[in-house]
Design a protein around this motif. Structure first.
Motif, mmCIF file in Angstrom:
data_model
loop_
_atom_site.group_PDB
_atom_site.id
_atom_site.type_symbol
_atom_site.label_atom_id
_atom_site.label_comp_id
_atom_site.label_asym_id
_atom_site.label_seq_id
_atom_site.Cartn_x
_atom_site.Cartn_y
_atom_site.Cartn_z
ATOM 1 N N LEU A 1 0.495 -1.264 -0.113
ATOM 2 C CA LEU A 1 0.053 -0.002 0.145
ATOM 3 C C LEU A 1 1.079 1.117 -0.029
ATOM 4 C CD1 LEU A 1 -2.478 2.063 0.176
ATOM 5 C CD2 LEU A 1 -2.778 1.091 2.389
ATOM 6 N N GLN A 2 2.326 1.008 1.231
ATOM 7 C CA GLN A 2 2.643 2.715 1.013
ATOM 8 C C GLN A 2 3.351 2.873 -0.471
ATOM 9 O OE1 GLN A 2 5.659 2.547 4.104
ATOM 10 N NE2 GLN A 2 6.859 3.951 3.400
ATOM 11 N N ALA A 3 4.380 1.467 -1.161
ATOM 12 C CA ALA A 3 4.467 1.616 -2.826
ATOM 13 C C ALA A 3 3.634 2.198 -3.680
ATOM 14 C CB ALA A 3 5.098 0.419 -2.517
ATOM 15 N N GLU B 1 -1.559 0.466 10.143
ATOM 16 C CA GLU B 1 -2.119 1.436 9.642
ATOM 17 C C GLU B 1 -1.613 2.837 8.905
ATOM 18 O OE1 GLU B 1 -5.541 3.225 11.631
ATOM 19 O OE2 GLU B 1 -6.953 1.723 11.969
ATOM 20 N N ILE B 2 -1.914 3.442 7.509
ATOM 21 C CA ILE B 2 -0.552 4.357 6.962
ATOM 22 C C ILE B 2 -2.321 5.496 7.280
ATOM 23 C CG2 ILE B 2 -0.464 5.045 4.605
ATOM 24 C CD1 ILE B 2 0.666 2.194 3.997
ATOM 25 N N LEU C 1 -9.362 -4.795 -3.153
ATOM 26 C CA LEU C 1 -7.769 -4.759 -2.576
ATOM 27 C C LEU C 1 -7.807 -5.126 -1.098
ATOM 28 C CD1 LEU C 1 -6.118 -2.319 -4.668
ATOM 29 C CD2 LEU C 1 -6.443 -4.443 -5.495
ATOM 30 N N ASN C 2 -9.098 -4.773 -0.084
ATOM 31 C CA ASN C 2 -8.664 -5.114 1.411
ATOM 32 C C ASN C 2 -7.647 -4.191 1.741
ATOM 33 O OD1 ASN C 2 -9.484 -6.018 3.293
ATOM 34 N ND2 ASN C 2 -8.093 -8.255 2.706
ATOM 35 N N TRP C 3 -7.626 -2.988 1.697
ATOM 36 C CA TRP C 3 -6.854 -2.265 2.375
ATOM 37 C C TRP C 3 -7.374 -0.745 3.056
ATOM 38 C CZ3 TRP C 3 -2.607 -2.412 -1.333
ATOM 39 C CH2 TRP C 3 -2.429 -2.347 -2.162
#
Length: 199
Positions: free
Chosen positions: A8-10, A29-30, A89-91
């Protein structure tokens, strides 16, 4: 979980690039913070880009940062926090934006991107006075139409400015200035040698 957050971060860094002012990873979490000028574009990218696909806005709220954790706050006073979910994408991601002007806090409305933002933006407007530019029906949602001020601001008096009561003579509800006298309550400390049966 760590690999998912790395992915996710990428994806966030790849899609949003320099528009991310701050990226935090805490408690699995982000959270990303963006400038008010980039907020609408970032929201659109989070929704539309196939690498992110945040289809749902779960929550949106306002915050008064004038004293954060009982400490003076350096920086803009009002912030909008948005929680987004990608079912595909389940995030999840948390998106933060500060209103640049404390006297007239204003950020773009994301209601055209996620229609679930409608009532949340109205609530933030009602309680904090944050204006959502482009919102088609920005009016109070929790307080009365004649209400003065924004009750979740930290400088709003706890007792409010007016109170309403039923007047038996006129047979209607009337508004009047608050009659509660502000006072400081000092808690009474009870000390007993045998409290609770302990010796």
């Amino acid at each position: 979980m760590t690999q998912k957050l790395d992915n996710l971060q990428a994806a966030l860094t790849d899609v949003l690039g320099e528009r991310i002012q701050r990226l935090q990873r805490e408690r699995g979490e982000i959270t990303i913070t963006v400038k008010a000028a980039d907020y609408l574009g970032v929201a659109q990218a989070l929704h539309d880009d196939s690498r992110l696909q945040f289809e749902q806005l779960i929550d949106l709220c306002g915050m008064d940062m004038s004293t954060y954790r009982n400490e003076p706050w350096e920086g803009p006073r009002f912030m909008v926090v948005t929680h987004l979910l990608s079912v595909s994408l389940n995030w999840r991601v948390r998106l933060k934006v500060f209103a640049p002007d404390d006297d007239l806090p204003m950020v773009a409305s994301v209601n055209d991107i996620w229609n679930s933002a409608n009532w949340f933006e109205r609530e933030a407007f009602d309680l904090y006075g944050i204006i959502f530019e482009g919102h088609q029906d920005l009016r109070r949602i929790l307080t009365d139409y004649g209400f003065i001020g924004h009750p979740m601001r930290k400088d709003f008096p706890v007792s409010g400015h007016v109170e309403m009561r039923y007047d038996a003579e006129t047979r209607r509800v009337v508004y009047q200035p608050v009659t509660i006298e502000p006072r400081e309550i000092t808690p009474r400390v009870v000390r007993e040698d045998n409290y609770g049966g302990l010796h």
